[in-house]
Design a protein around this motif. Structure first.
Motif, short mmCIF file in Angstrom:
data_model
loop_
_atom_site.label_atom_id
_atom_site.label_comp_id
_atom_site.label_asym_id
_atom_site.label_seq_id
_atom_site.Cartn_x
_atom_site.Cartn_y
_atom_site.Cartn_z
N GLY A 104 43.40 -14.29 -34.75
CA GLY A 104 43.32 -13.39 -35.89
C GLY A 104 42.97 -14.05 -37.21
O GLY A 104 42.59 -13.36 -38.15
N ASP A 105 43.09 -15.38 -37.30
CA ASP A 105 42.74 -16.07 -38.54
C ASP A 105 41.25 -16.37 -38.58
O ASP A 105 40.64 -16.70 -37.56
CB ASP A 105 43.52 -17.39 -38.66
CG ASP A 105 44.98 -17.18 -38.99
OD1 ASP A 105 45.36 -16.03 -39.21
OD2 ASP A 105 45.73 -18.17 -39.00
N TYR A 106 40.65 -16.30 -39.77
CA TYR A 106 39.22 -16.56 -39.91
C TYR A 106 38.98 -18.00 -40.38
O TYR A 106 39.73 -18.52 -41.21
CB TYR A 106 38.58 -15.58 -40.90
CG TYR A 106 38.22 -14.27 -40.25
CD1 TYR A 106 36.94 -14.06 -39.71
CD2 TYR A 106 39.15 -13.24 -40.15
CE1 TYR A 106 36.61 -12.85 -39.09
CE2 TYR A 106 38.82 -12.03 -39.53
CZ TYR A 106 37.55 -11.85 -39.01
OH TYR A 106 37.24 -10.66 -38.39
N TYR A 107 37.91 -18.60 -39.85
CA TYR A 107 37.55 -19.97 -40.17
C TYR A 107 36.07 -20.02 -40.52
O TYR A 107 35.27 -19.21 -40.03
CB TYR A 107 37.82 -20.90 -38.98
CG TYR A 107 39.28 -20.95 -38.60
CD1 TYR A 107 40.11 -21.95 -39.09
CD2 TYR A 107 39.83 -19.98 -37.76
CE1 TYR A 107 41.46 -21.98 -38.76
CE2 TYR A 107 41.17 -20.00 -37.42
CZ TYR A 107 41.98 -21.00 -37.93
OH TYR A 107 43.30 -21.03 -37.61
N ALA A 108 35.69 -20.98 -41.34
CA ALA A 108 34.30 -21.12 -41.75
C ALA A 108 33.54 -22.01 -40.77
O ALA A 108 34.07 -23.00 -40.27
CB ALA A 108 34.22 -21.72 -43.15
N SER A 109 32.29 -21.65 -40.49
CA SER A 109 31.45 -22.45 -39.62
C SER A 109 29.98 -22.08 -39.84
O SER A 109 29.64 -21.52 -40.88
CB SER A 109 31.86 -22.24 -38.15
OG SER A 109 31.14 -23.13 -37.31
N ARG A 110 29.15 -22.37 -38.83
CA ARG A 110 27.74 -22.02 -38.88
C ARG A 110 27.31 -21.49 -37.51
O ARG A 110 27.92 -21.82 -36.48
CB ARG A 110 26.89 -23.25 -39.25
CG ARG A 110 26.95 -23.62 -40.72
CD ARG A 110 26.62 -25.08 -40.96
NE ARG A 110 25.32 -25.48 -40.46
CZ ARG A 110 24.17 -25.40 -41.15
NH1 ARG A 110 24.17 -24.90 -42.37
NH2 ARG A 110 23.04 -25.83 -40.64
N ALA A 111 26.27 -20.67 -37.51
CA ALA A 111 25.78 -20.09 -36.26
C ALA A 111 24.26 -20.06 -36.26
O ALA A 111 23.62 -19.94 -37.31
CB ALA A 111 26.32 -18.68 -36.07
N THR A 112 23.69 -20.19 -35.06
CA THR A 112 22.26 -20.01 -34.87
C THR A 112 22.07 -19.13 -33.64
O THR A 112 23.02 -18.51 -33.16
CB THR A 112 21.55 -21.37 -34.72
OG1 THR A 112 20.14 -21.16 -34.67
CG2 THR A 112 22.01 -22.12 -33.49
#
Length: 253
Positions: free
Chosen positions: A27-35
């Protein structure tokens, strides 16, 4: 364990954010990257690292993803995530709900989405502009998987009755992951561990012969410490099991 002590431990666990994501709390949100990656029909990869086959291409309407750090040796296969991009003016509020079916590494990315999933990140009619970015910043959260099917086990690979059995779980519900599988050996009155071959595939040489197979799996709720819950499935795989056939466990949560 004292309830206050348990609450403190869980609170501490969910407040810890590490660069390598050893713990990601439900349920917690985390920062990242996606392609994204291209594939026929914009869906998943049937030869993905989780060992799902055609299921890995079509599950969740093809809105699937490969992951890198979240793969965790295959234990992360079958997990569901809510992924939202953060490009101003282009990203939808809902983002994409994706299922992990593969392993993949990109440019500092944790998610390599199918094109069907990547398109869901964008607002209506703006997907082409988002695709032009190639890689986008995202936030993500572990969420429970919800299907209109029960948990199932499919006999896969080079399985051959009676000498060798390999299985893979499909439609894994909830927010837990399957970290171990064992088979009951009636003549020895003991549980025999199955080996994680790769991804979500478990196997066993010389499985019980001539009788229905009882197995149990160990479930760990994602981000909440050690696995300690065994779920037993009596006679879940019949004695005349065959390669490619899927067997329903009756478990939906």
């Amino acid at each position: 364990m004292d309830s206050k002590k348990l609450l403190f431990q869980l609170t501490f666990l969910c407040s810890a954010i590490f660069a390598y994501f050893p713990t990601i709390c439900y349920g917690d949100y985390y920062a990242s990257r996606a392609t994204y990656y291209g594939s026929p029909e914009c869906k998943g990869n049937p030869t993905g690292a989780c060992g799902y086959g055609e299921y890995g291409r079509t599950v969740n309407d093809g809105q699937v993803t490969g992951v890198s750090r979240l793969y965790r040796g295959g234990a992360g296969c079958g997990a569901c995530y809510q992924v939202k991009c953060t490009v101003p003016g282009l990203c939808s509020d809902e983002g994409a709900t994706v299922v992990v079916t593969d392993y993949g590494e990109g440019d500092r990315t944790d998610f390599i989405l199918s094109t069907a999933a990547y398109a869901k990140l964008a607002r209506p009619a703006l997907a082409d502009k988002l695709f032009a970015y190639g890689v986008v910043d995202v936030t993500f959260a572990r969420i429970p998987c919800k299907y209109n099917y029960n948990l199932q086990f499919q006999v896969v690979g080079k399985s051959k009755n009676p000498g060798y059995l390999a299985i893979v779980p499909l439609y894994q519900p909830g927010a837990y992951e399957i970290v171990a599988v064992q088979v009951w050996q009636e003549d020895c009155k003991e549980w025999r561990p199955m080996r994680r071959v790769y991804g979500a595939v478990f196997d066993l040489e010389n499985p019980p012969y001539g009788i229905a197979i009882t197995l149990r799996y160990q479930a760990r709720v994602y981000g909440y410490g050690d696995a300690n819950s065994w779920v037993q499935l009596n006679a879940v795989i019949p004695s005349d099991w065959k390669v490619g056939v899927t067997y329903d466990t009756g478990i939906s949560t």
